[in-house]
Design a protein around this motif. Structure first.
Motif, short mmCIF file in Angstrom:
data_model
loop_
_atom_site.label_atom_id
_atom_site.label_comp_id
_atom_site.label_asym_id
_atom_site.label_seq_id
_atom_site.Cartn_x
_atom_site.Cartn_y
_atom_site.Cartn_z
N UNK A 173 0.73 -1.31 -0.11
CA UNK A 173 0.12 0.15 0.00
C UNK A 173 0.87 0.99 0.01
N UNK A 175 3.93 1.50 -0.91
CA UNK A 175 4.52 1.46 -2.51
C UNK A 175 3.51 2.16 -3.51
N UNK A 176 2.41 1.61 -3.47
CA UNK A 176 1.50 2.30 -4.18
C UNK A 176 1.25 3.92 -4.05
N UNK A 177 1.29 4.09 -2.95
CA UNK A 177 1.19 5.70 -2.38
C UNK A 177 2.32 6.39 -2.52
N UNK A 178 3.31 5.66 -3.02
CA UNK A 178 4.63 6.36 -3.34
C UNK A 178 4.86 6.72 -4.92
N UNK A 179 3.63 6.22 -5.39
CA UNK A 179 3.52 6.35 -6.88
C UNK A 179 4.36 5.08 -7.69
N UNK A 180 4.52 4.02 -6.86
CA UNK A 180 4.87 2.83 -7.62
C UNK A 180 3.78 2.05 -8.33
N UNK A 181 3.94 1.80 -9.49
CA UNK A 181 2.75 0.80 -10.09
C UNK A 181 2.82 -0.62 -9.80
N UNK A 182 2.42 -1.15 -8.75
CA UNK A 182 2.65 -2.47 -8.33
C UNK A 182 2.05 -3.29 -9.28
N UNK A 284 -1.43 -2.69 4.57
CA UNK A 284 -1.89 -1.71 3.51
C UNK A 284 -1.34 -0.29 3.96
N UNK B 49 -6.95 8.21 -1.11
CA UNK B 49 -5.82 7.62 -2.03
C UNK B 49 -5.91 6.51 -2.86
N UNK B 51 -6.64 3.40 -1.37
CA UNK B 51 -6.19 2.28 -0.56
C UNK B 51 -7.45 1.36 -0.06
N UNK B 70 -6.13 3.54 -9.12
CA UNK B 70 -5.17 3.04 -8.43
C UNK B 70 -4.52 3.96 -7.62
N UNK B 71 -3.94 3.93 -6.63
CA UNK B 71 -3.36 5.00 -5.77
C UNK B 71 -2.02 5.39 -6.38
N UNK B 72 -1.32 4.77 -7.00
CA UNK B 72 -0.19 5.27 -7.94
C UNK B 72 -0.57 6.22 -9.14
N UNK B 75 -1.22 9.47 -7.13
CA UNK B 75 0.07 10.00 -7.06
C UNK B 75 0.65 10.67 -8.24
N UNK B 76 0.60 9.91 -9.38
CA UNK B 76 1.12 10.65 -10.51
C UNK B 76 0.43 11.64 -10.99
N UNK B 80 -0.82 13.21 -2.99
CA UNK B 80 0.02 12.69 -2.10
C UNK B 80 -0.71 12.50 -0.81
#
Ligand SMILES: Nc1ncnc2c1ncn2[C@@H]1O[C@H](COP(=O)(O)OP(=O)(O)OP(=O)(O)O)[C@@H](O)[C@H]1O
Ligand SMILES: [Mg+2]
Lengths: 284, 228
Positions: A173, A175-182, A284, B49, B51, B70-72, B75-76, B80
């Motif tokens: 979770x 990781x996603x919130x840091x912008x990583x497309x998991x 998460x 976000x 989640x 998705x959260x990512x 963010x993009x 944040x």
């Protein structure tokens, strides 16, 4: 003395083969918690790629990149079509990959018939290692498989991609919130795991007869390695392969092959019991 | 940039925690969101976000529906969040945490020299071994130093020493001056009063008060709602 030396080289060969077959299993299980029962069939596809390359008159070694590419796409597709929706349900992933393994074996029989195929040894002959005569191809296999395992492990531990993967394993979770497309990382990890299995298939193909069943003979050993090496660190695959290879070779040498299998199983049960306490945390 | 939540419902395993929250936040403002323990503030952050899935209602980012993003992807797009708990990758180092938030090694000193200063030169320490306050400051820095347009902060000052509360407050203030928006979830009412342009009070998963900070009655209403 010479017998011991040969056993040592046999053990190294087993270590390298187990390591490269188990690598993909370890990646997929460590990162996504998926137990992939079709992993052996990825090895099988790799072996058939080697057969096709040779049958088509091309150089055997071309099969390594070819199988890596083919299996990367097969693995990615499996993730996207089959696994993506069922990550949260381990029993479904086991069933789905079990089903997939049957389908892939049937497909192989339809395409290549039940008859086994032969991949001829690209480097026939033997070499002297410290006074011990050993098949050259097996020596090359040890070196190539080890190099590939180390390269993939470095990719997962030292590169930017590896950092991303470790972040996902640590906290999906966040990781996603840091912008990583998991979801993309999942596809890549599955693809790379399958590609490693494909390369393993190419490497073992000259040593066996290639048929639809060969995956079945590699899967249990690979699972043993992952269990013995532990699930939390990818380098565990190397340690697991070393331990399993040492036990199997040692017991085969001093007792016999049946007891070697039993010893390896006992080892796995012990390791499972030991690792019970440190269960995986999902956040998460 | 503007984030709009309309009639947001969400919960855990069928047990609802948000019962139709409507609110908005845009660039250039600080909105303080307050409420007692367990009213759903953190649940709102997770829902905004992506989640936690939305069970009903809609989320718009600049009038574009993002409810199922998705959260990512959020963010993009410029959103944040910092989290109340586990805001860092515990097993990874300070430097790796910064890297994952877009600060390559050569940019990290510049971040850490501003804040949290005490972490300067400690990039190789594992984040999980930082003190609670250090972790909170680093997590806040990771979000505030990015170029996100909207930042949601879930109790960023929890457990911070008073001088660090002020330092963090300055950085949040600077973010607003730079034209960014902050949704500040805060129990530290003095900090909320210092920074907020608007107040939102949440009770039992619903917005029960929403007023500009210069509304003369808002302070007494907040005190009554929070029983202080
Ligand atoms: N993972 C979860 N599973 C089940 N229920 C949860 C979960 N997380 C929160 N809840 C419940 O949802 C409600 C809202 O919790 P939430 O964490 O959003 O409150 P909060 O306003 O952030 O509280 P605090 O001020 O203590 O941080 C609470 O009743 C809580 O018990
Ligand atoms: Mg909370």
């Amino acid at each position: 003395m010479e017998a011991l030396g040969i056993e040592l080289l046999n053990g190294l060969g087993l270590f390298a083969t187990l390591g490269i077959v188990a690598l993909g299993l370890g990646i997929v299980f460590g990162l996504m918690g998926v137990i992939n029962l079709a992993h052996g069939e990825f090895v099988m596809i790799g072996a058939y790629v080697a057969y096709l390359v040779q049958d088509g008159g091309l150089n055997y070694w071309l099969a390594i990149p070819a199988a890596a590419v083919v299996l990367f796409f097969v693995g990615s597709a499996v993730e996207m079509v089959l696994i993506r929706r069922i990550y949260q349900k381990p029993e479904l992933t086991i069933l789905a990959t079990f089903g997939l393994s049957i389908v892939l074996r049937q497909l192989a029989e339809i395409l290549f018939s039940k008859n086994s195929r032969k991949v001829s040894n690209p480097i026939p002959g033997a070499t002297d290692v410290f006074g011990i005569t050993f098949p050259t191809y097996r020596l090359v296999l040890i070196v190539v498989a080890t190099l590939i395992v180390v390269a993939v492990l470095l990719l997962f531990t030292k590169s930017r991609f590896g950092l991303t993967v470790r972040a996902i394993v640590a906290n999906r979770g966040l990781a996603e919130s840091s912008g990583i497309r998991t979801s993309v990382a999942n596809i890549l990890a599955f693809g790379i795991g399958a590609a490693a299995a494909g390369v393993a298939g190419v490497l073992v193909a000259p040593l066996v007869s290639v048929d639809s069943q060969i995956g079945l003979s590699y899967l249990p050993g690979a699972f043993l390695v992952v269990i013995v090496g532990g699930f939390t660190r990818l380098w565990g695959v190397v340690i697991g392969a070393a331990i399993v290879a040492a036990v199997q070779t040692g017991v085969t040498h001093y007792v016999d092959a049946v007891w070697a299998q039993i010893a390896a199983l006992v080892l796995a049960v012990v390791m499972l019991q030991l690792s019970r306490s440190g269960s995986r945390e999902v956040t998460i | 940039m503007r984030l709009n939540a309309t009639n947001l419902h969400a919960g855990y395993g069928g047990v609802p925690a948000l019962h139709g929250i409507s609110m908005e936040i845009q660039s250039g403002e600080i909105v303080a969101l307050v409420g007692r323990n367990g009213v759903g503030k953190t649940t709102l952050v997770k829902t905004l976000m992506g989640l936690l899935p939305v069970t009903d209602g809609e989320l718009l980012l600049d009038d574009q529906p993002i409810t199922n993003w998705a959260p990512s992807k959020r963010v993009r797009a410029g959103l944040r969040a910092t989290f109340q708990e586990k805001g860092l990758f515990q097993e990874l180092t300070v430097g790796e945490n910064l890297r994952l938030n877009g600060f390559e090694p050569n940019a990290q000193d510049a971040v850490l020299e501003q804040f949290p200063k005490s972490l300067s030169g400690r990039q190789s320490q594992r984040a999980g071994t930082l003190s609670g306050g250090e972790q909170k400051m680093l997590a806040a820095a990771c979000a505030l130093k990015t170029d996100a347009s909207l930042i949601i902060m879930d109790e960023p000052t929890e457990g911070l020493q008073p001088s660090n509360v002020e330092v963090l407050g300055d950085h949040i203030d600077n973010a607003r001056s730079a034209g960014r928006g902050v949704l500040l979830i805060e129990q530290h009412i003095a900090l909320a009063n210092r920074l907020a342009d608007r107040f939102i009070v949440v009770e039992k998963g619903r917005v029960v008060e929403a007023s500009p900070a210069d509304d003369p009655t808002i302070q007494t209403r907040i005190k009554k709602r929070l029983a202080i």
